[in-house]
Design an enzyme around this catalytic site. Structure first.
Site, PDB file in Angstrom:
ATOM      1  CG  ASP A 174      39.909  43.470  49.422  1.00 47.45           C
ATOM      2  OD1 ASP A 174      40.189  42.769  48.425  1.00 47.45           O
ATOM      3  OD2 ASP A 174      38.759  43.534  49.896  1.00 47.45           O
ATOM      4  CG  ASN A 225      34.372  48.059  39.112  1.00 41.19           C
ATOM      5  OD1 ASN A 225      35.536  48.473  39.161  1.00 41.19           O
ATOM      6  ND2 ASN A 225      33.732  47.577  40.178  1.00 41.19           N
ATOM      7  CD  GLU A 260      31.844  41.449  40.307  1.00 39.93           C
ATOM      8  OE1 GLU A 260      30.997  40.561  40.467  1.00 39.93           O
ATOM      9  OE2 GLU A 260      32.530  41.901  41.233  1.00 39.93           O
ATOM     10  CG  HIS A 304      38.171  42.296  45.456  1.00 38.50           C
ATOM     11  ND1 HIS A 304      38.098  42.990  46.646  1.00 38.50           N
ATOM     12  CD2 HIS A 304      37.164  42.764  44.685  1.00 38.50           C
ATOM     13  CE1 HIS A 304      37.068  43.839  46.600  1.00 38.50           C
ATOM     14  NE2 HIS A 304      36.500  43.720  45.415  1.00 38.50           N
ATOM     15  CD  GLU A 344      34.821  46.617  43.849  1.00 42.67           C
ATOM     16  OE1 GLU A 344      34.794  45.497  44.391  1.00 42.67           O
ATOM     17  OE2 GLU A 344      33.938  47.010  43.067  1.00 42.67           O
TER      18      GLU A 344
END
Ligand SMILES: *[C@@H]1O[C@H](CO)[C@@H](O)[C@H](O)[C@H]1NC(C)=O
Ligand SMILES: *[C@@H]1O[C@H](CO)[C@@H](O)[C@H](O)[C@H]1NC(C)=O
Ligand SMILES: *[C@@H]1O[C@H](CO)[C@@H](O)[C@H](O)[C@H]1NC(C)=O
Ligand SMILES: *[C@@H]1O[C@H](CO)[C@@H](O)[C@H](O)[C@H]1NC(C)=O
Ligand SMILES: *[C@@H]1O[C@H](CO)[C@@H](O)[C@H](O)[C@H]1NC(C)=O
Length: 454
Positions: free
Chosen positions: A362, A294, A253, A330, A360
């Site tokens: 979701d 990432n 990030e 996300h 990741e």
């Protein structure tokens, strides 16, 4: 884990079980004869798998590639796996027409189930992904202090999840809680536990603005002292896990959503040089781990993914080691990207020779859950998975934990939740079956070949 010498070669002759599918284990009642060219090998007492003969070749030469702890001993001692990567680096298409062609052969054939199927059990998401050169994975935390057997059985089930990411255990605040003192207790636990279940592990992460220990946040650093802290941290942790991990999220990030640098500790004191310094240090300490940058909100083309593309180009232009881009994923039910938009974005990175993964995933909803929201979630998951599997450079997909009761979402977004593939009773949701359908429908071969202990 079962040492290599105890691996059972159960059947070679009659061809019934395809490569990478289950062929035995406690409770297994299905076929045990592997397709020609593969052998049935014990991955753990519960799971025997048909694996290509070539992966069983002797590898005593790798027995010293597993590295020594740098300043700390492994607390858990079951790191018996050495590994051989059989995957080769992603090779980008040679012409733009090739890349366009692979884009249009997209995911359209995937069908999202309209209603929750009953009584058909699990599909084996990781086995489905493996059938076309990809993995399906999950993430976990706190399993050393958890007796939720249903959760542990599911999270550690290789048929469903072949890749594991520790959500917190490898982060800076956990692994270097005071300066120069490293503690890999939790990280070792997850890595060993996952390896014992034949899962490959992604390391997460080295350089982030968050979950930085207090001593580091509150200290007064010059460029030179902070660079030295960064290099020492990466050297120690990457060396500790050398040869044990598939990849490291080296940088996490680094950008704001508008594509400008995040003005965090690292950027403010070191400047953008923290990126090449971290990547170069990680490569030297663990030459076999794929090195990733990432981030979230980079699923589609936009200011933030553009910034990542420019950064990646700049690293590669300078021969700084970089292997992949992690698309966190996300997402939010109802406003998630289309598969083609994801594939088109990452085609730009693939053209540079980079692999990528959804790291990741979701897809959260505003609670309470409804039938309509669950159906929309299933469609959104299908798009995310479809965006990966239409790209030859996408190696796999991981969800950010296994079941809704373990998700980080309710603590971070108070009114939202139910973002994962399994509900709090560890039952598969509609989205689980849409993911299985998207994996079954994939036509573009990926290039992830898991490593096997030999
Ligand atoms: C592993 O390699 C290190 C460094 O080259 C060497 O000192 C050590 O003796 C080796 N260990 C084994 C078991 O071969
Ligand atoms: C793992 O999941 C598969 C379905 O994918 C199931 O058949 C198997 O029984 C599970 N194994 C364990 C040990 O729970
Ligand atoms: C390392 O971390 C573990 C888990 O948090 C903790 O129980 C243990 O006391 C720590 N070890 C040291 C030496 O501080
Ligand atoms: C900090 O030092 C590194 C070399 O270690 C250099 O590349 C970088 O540009 C320096 N940053 C600043 C802000 O001077
Ligand atoms: C990297 O090199 C390519 C080819 O020389 C060039 O087109 C591109 O502008 C460079 N990008 C960066 C960010 O340096």
């Amino acid at each position: 884990m079962v040492p290599s010498t105890l691996m059972a070669i159960v059947a070679i002759a009659k061809a019934t079980v395809p490569g990478y599918y289950q062929c035995g284990g406690i409770g297994w009642t299905g076929a045990t004869d592997c397709v020609t060219g593969t052998v049935c090998m014990s991955q753990n007492p519960y799971f025997y798998q048909c694996l290509p003969l070539t992966t069983t070749s002797s590898s005593t030469s790798t027995s010293n590639s597993t590295g020594e702890p740098c300043t700390t001993s492994f607390v858990t001692t079951s790191f018996t796996h050495s590994k051989t990567f059989t995957s080769t680096a992603y090779v980008p298409p040679t012409s733009s027409s090739t890349s366009t062609a692979s884009l249009t052969s997209s995911t359209a054939t995937s069908t999202v189930p309209a209603t929750l199927p009953t009584g058909i059990g699990l599909r084996g998401l990781n086995l489905l992904a493996q059938a076309n050169g990809r993995y399906f994975g999950t993430a976990c935390d706190g399993i050393w202090n958890n007796d939720d057997q249903a959760y542990l059985a599911l999270t550690g089930n290789y048929s469903e999840f072949g890749m594991m990411t520790p959500t917190n255990a490898m982060k800076f605040d956990t692994t270097e809680p005071s300066q120069g003192t490293f503690n890999y207790s939790n990280a070792n636990y997850i890595a060993s536990w996952s390896h014992d279940r034949s899962q490959v592990v992604r390391g997460h992460n080295f350089v982030w603005y968050n979950q930085v220990p207090y001593w580091l946040m509150s200290g007064t650093w010059t460029n030179a002292t902070l660079v030295s802290i960064l290099v020492n941290h990466i050297q120690d942790e990457a060396s500790h896990f050398r040869g044990k991990l598939y990849a490291w999220d080296v940088i996490n990030e680094p950008f704001n959503d508008d594509g400008t640098w995040r003005a965090d500790l690292w950027y403010q004191i070191i400047g953008p040089a923290f990126v090449p310094i971290a990547l170069t240090t990680a490569r030297a300490a663990d030459p076999d781990a794929r090195l990733y940058i990432n981030d979230y909100n980079i699923e589609t083309i936009g200011p933030k993914s553009n910034a990542h593309l420019a950064l990646a180009q700049s690293m590669l232009n300078q021969s700084i080691p970089l292997d992949g881009i992690g698309c966190q994923g996300h997402l939010i039910v109802g406003v998630s990207p289309e598969a083609d938009a994801i594939t088109a974005n990452f085609a730009r990175f693939a053209a540079l020779g980079l692999e990528w993964a959804i790291t990741e995933l979701d897809i959260r909803m505003t609670l309470p859950e409804t039938t309509a929201l669950l159906a929309q979630q299933a469609s959104d998951y299908s798009n995310a998975v479809g965006g990966c599997v239409a790209s030859a450079a996408c190696v796999g997909i991981s969800t950010w934990d296994t079941s809704d009761d373990y998700s980080w979402i309710p603590s971070a977004f108070k009114t939202q939740g139910d973002a994962l593939l399994f509900d709090s009773n560890k039952q598969p949701k509609l989205a689980y079956y849409s993911v299985a359908a998207a994996l079954t429908a994939m036509t573009v071969q990926g290039q992830f070949a898991s490593f096997y202990e030999v």
